[in-house]
Design a protein around this motif. Structure first.
Motif, mmCIF file in Angstrom:
data_model
loop_
_atom_site.group_PDB
_atom_site.id
_atom_site.type_symbol
_atom_site.label_atom_id
_atom_site.label_comp_id
_atom_site.label_asym_id
_atom_site.label_seq_id
_atom_site.Cartn_x
_atom_site.Cartn_y
_atom_site.Cartn_z
ATOM 1 N N UNK A 1 23.219 -24.628 13.117
ATOM 2 C CA UNK A 1 22.817 -24.216 14.470
ATOM 3 C C UNK A 1 22.834 -25.391 15.432
ATOM 4 N N UNK A 2 23.140 -25.074 16.670
ATOM 5 C CA UNK A 2 23.014 -26.057 17.744
ATOM 6 C C UNK A 2 21.641 -25.780 18.377
ATOM 7 N N UNK A 3 20.661 -26.595 18.020
ATOM 8 C CA UNK A 3 19.276 -26.322 18.423
ATOM 9 C C UNK A 3 19.092 -26.348 19.935
ATOM 10 N N UNK A 4 19.837 -27.251 20.586
ATOM 11 C CA UNK A 4 19.593 -27.401 22.023
ATOM 12 C C UNK A 4 19.938 -26.127 22.775
ATOM 13 N N UNK A 5 21.095 -25.545 22.451
ATOM 14 C CA UNK A 5 21.457 -24.360 23.238
ATOM 15 C C UNK A 5 20.648 -23.130 22.819
ATOM 16 N N UNK A 6 19.955 -23.221 21.689
ATOM 17 C CA UNK A 6 19.073 -22.096 21.305
ATOM 18 C C UNK A 6 17.763 -22.140 22.095
ATOM 19 N N UNK A 7 17.521 -23.276 22.764
ATOM 20 C CA UNK A 7 16.272 -23.468 23.533
ATOM 21 C C UNK A 7 15.057 -23.083 22.684
ATOM 22 N N UNK B 1 14.531 -19.117 22.513
ATOM 23 C CA UNK B 1 14.027 -18.525 23.757
ATOM 24 C C UNK B 1 14.468 -17.063 23.890
ATOM 25 N N UNK B 2 15.677 -16.747 23.462
ATOM 26 C CA UNK B 2 16.160 -15.360 23.605
ATOM 27 C C UNK B 2 15.836 -14.507 22.382
ATOM 28 N N UNK B 3 14.911 -14.974 21.543
ATOM 29 C CA UNK B 3 14.533 -14.191 20.374
ATOM 30 C C UNK B 3 15.351 -14.575 19.159
ATOM 31 N N UNK B 4 14.923 -14.074 18.001
ATOM 32 C CA UNK B 4 15.556 -14.486 16.749
ATOM 33 C C UNK B 4 17.032 -14.091 16.672
ATOM 34 N N UNK B 5 17.421 -13.027 17.400
ATOM 35 C CA UNK B 5 18.829 -12.606 17.317
ATOM 36 C C UNK B 5 19.761 -13.658 17.920
ATOM 37 N N UNK B 6 19.197 -14.644 18.638
ATOM 38 C CA UNK B 6 20.051 -15.717 19.165
ATOM 39 C C UNK B 6 20.693 -16.501 18.012
ATOM 40 N N UNK B 7 20.056 -16.467 16.834
ATOM 41 C CA UNK B 7 20.612 -17.221 15.692
ATOM 42 C C UNK B 7 21.949 -16.618 15.241
ATOM 43 N N UNK B 8 21.973 -15.332 14.830
ATOM 44 C CA UNK B 8 23.294 -14.790 14.456
ATOM 45 C C UNK B 8 24.269 -14.761 15.624
ATOM 46 N N UNK C 1 5.057 -18.386 24.515
ATOM 47 C CA UNK C 1 6.213 -19.299 24.570
ATOM 48 C C UNK C 1 7.170 -18.742 25.633
ATOM 49 N N UNK C 2 8.171 -19.535 25.986
ATOM 50 C CA UNK C 2 9.142 -19.025 26.973
ATOM 51 C C UNK C 2 10.055 -18.012 26.302
ATOM 52 N N UNK C 3 10.292 -16.911 26.988
ATOM 53 C CA UNK C 3 11.203 -15.897 26.444
ATOM 54 C C UNK C 3 12.296 -15.622 27.475
ATOM 55 N N UNK C 4 13.458 -15.197 26.981
ATOM 56 C CA UNK C 4 14.584 -14.940 27.875
ATOM 57 C C UNK C 4 14.299 -13.760 28.786
ATOM 58 N N UNK C 5 13.613 -12.763 28.235
ATOM 59 C CA UNK C 5 13.298 -11.564 29.006
ATOM 60 C C UNK C 5 11.798 -11.336 28.875
ATOM 61 N N UNK C 6 11.142 -10.930 29.952
ATOM 62 C CA UNK C 6 9.699 -10.700 29.817
ATOM 63 C C UNK C 6 9.291 -9.462 30.610
ATOM 64 N N UNK C 7 8.243 -8.812 30.140
ATOM 65 C CA UNK C 7 7.718 -7.636 30.819
ATOM 66 C C UNK C 7 6.668 -8.062 31.829
#
Ligand SMILES: Cc1cc2nc3c(=O)[nH]c(=O)nc-3n(C[C@H](O)[C@H](O)[C@H](O)COP(=O)(O)OP(=O)(O)OC[C@H]3O[C@@H](n4cnc5c(N)ncnc54)[C@H](O)[C@@H]3O)c2cc1C
Length: 411
Positions: free
Chosen positions: A67-73, A196-203, A301-307
């Motif tokens: 993984x590229x940790x930086x772009x996963x934020x 930041x965008x949730x665990x699905x950012x990994x796959x 934590x910071x999330x990509x999308x928030x309610x």
């Protein structure tokens, strides 16, 4: 040379990356409409909901490679926990990692000075061992291991039990002490993180690395034979090698074996008016009668999308036979009584029956041994090693290397 991969979870995707690096163009057949397998994230009413509360440990050796940790934020969770006993709420942490946790942890009455010393010695011992050595330590359950190491009943009840039940997804800590030691070692080296965008950012990131791999979605494979795969719709395709990156039983006639046993869980999401845990800390319910095991506010934590409000995730690992409405009512009652959390609005439940494989680790071999069935059918997936995304990445990579060796040696 044609190589097919069955399954686009972390292990199938990692295998495809490793095969591309060796010059091959694999073809992935995925049963569902997206990549990720057990690692997925939905957006519901603006909130980011992972399919079950999961974290990545940023010290995982294979995660560091793939993984590229930086772009996963990556968003860090603090190395501690807020503990709800029903009578009091205390904040504790591993003082060997984060020194300011020492006093509150001692004052909280959750651990004694001797426990802190034992934590420190265990941390030092595991720090010196390689991952392979950790998986060779004498086998016993985590519960036996903790008691043999001399940890007090107090720290086991208030911290180890709820914390590791949430990781192993089983309430009795019957999971191997090798798995415990691996996870403890990883926690000692790094942090629990969530992209930041949730665990699905990994796959999604792994998918983005694939340049030459062909992916067929909504293509469940029905059978795998030497040199060909047969899809559920009857279509047949010829291959020189096949990697099954999921449970192979049912796909390969010979792959009988013992049925894989799984730990499951329920993760329920609620909208909350306010957070009761301000910092990114996991909340543990240290009450043996409670159904709720752990809670977390993803909005800490910071999330990509928030309610519009706060989001609460609640994980139940104990078996139960409650209907969804009964479960929601029971969880809301416990959250109010034990964690002092009221005014919640239920959003969604994820009932995951096959979350983590129950693996017998007494025979674990991490020395690059090939997992295969038949001549050219290779196997991968966390269920062949240990239940962790690191094992999924490792298994995918190892299988890809085995396929490259096999094809290279063919006349
Ligand atoms: C609730 C929960 C919490 C977890 N917590 C953590 C954690 O905190 N830390 C951690 O490291 N790990 C955690 N894990 C484990 C981690 O998610 C897994 O180890 C990892 O995702 C396994 O990846 P995999 O590729 O081996 O399998 P899978 O993700 O199961 O992928 C298999 C893929 O194969 C596909 N497939 C299956 N059958 C077929 C078929 N016949 N034809 C075509 N495709 C098929 C599936 O659709 C799927 O996409 C957790 C898992 C869950 C569910």
């Amino acid at each position: 040379m044609r190589i097919a991969i069955v399954g686009a979870g972390l292990s199938g995707l990692t295998a495809a990356i490793a095969l591309e690096k060796s010059g091959y163009d694999p073809v992935i057949y995925e049963a569902t409409s997206e990549v990720g397998g057990r690692v997925k994230t939905d957006i519901v009413e603006g909130y980011q909901l992972d399919h079950g509360f999961q974290v990545l440990l940023d010290a995982y050796p294979k995660a560091l490679e793939y993984f590229d940790y930086e772009s996963l934020e990556l968003q860090r969770l603090l190395p501690g926990a807020q503990i709800f006993t029903g009578k009091k709420t205390v904040t504790v942490g591993d003082p060997t990692r984060h020194f300011p946790f020492l006093l509150p942890t001692l004052e909280a009455g959750v651990a004694g000075v001797r426990d802190i010393y034992l934590l420190w010695t265990l941390h030092r011992e595991l720090e010196r061992m390689t991952v392979e050595e950790v998986f060779q330590i004498p086998e016993m359950t985590t519960a036996e291991f903790l008691s043999q190491r001399g940890f007090s009943e107090k720290i086991r009840r208030n911290f180890f039990n709820p914390f590791f039940s949430g990781i192993f997804l089983e309430p009795d800590l019957n999971t191997s002490c090798r798995m415990f030691s691996f996870v403890f070692k990883m926690f000692g080296k790094g942090y629990a993180v969530i992209p930041k965008k949730g665990m699905s950012a990994l796959p999604t990131q792994l998918l983005g690395k694939l340049k030459k791999t062909e992916i067929h979605y909504n293509s469940p494979v029905k059978r795998v034979e030497e040199e060909k795969i047969i899809l559920a719709d009857g279509a047949e395709f010829a291959f020189d090698a096949v990697l099954i990156a999921t449970d192979a039983r049912g796909l390969v006639p010979d792959e009988g074996g013992n049925e894989i046993q799984w730990h499951g869980c329920d993760t329920l999401y609620f909208e909350a008016e306010k957070r009761s845990i301000q910092k990114p800390l996991i909340g543990l319910v240290a009450n043996p009668d409670a159904l709720v095991n752990n809670i977390f506010f993803p909005t800490s934590i910071q999330t990509g999308s928030s309610g519009p409000k706060e989001l609460l995730s609640v994980t139940v690992v104990k078996d139960h036979d409650l209907s969804e409405s009964e479960l929601v009512a029971r969880v809301e009652e416990e959250l109010k009584g034990i964690c002092g959390l009221g005014g919640l609005r239920f959003l969604k439940r994820y009932h995951i029956r096959k979350a983590l494989p129950k693996v017998n680790l007494s025979g674990t071999d991490l020395s690059g041994v090939e997992k295969k069935t038949g001549n050219n059918i290779f196997l991968a997936g966390d269920h062949l090693f240990y239940g962790s995304s690191n094992a999924a990445l490792y298994g995918g990579e190892q299988a890809a290397h085995a396929i490259v060796r096999y094809l290279g040696n063919r006349p």
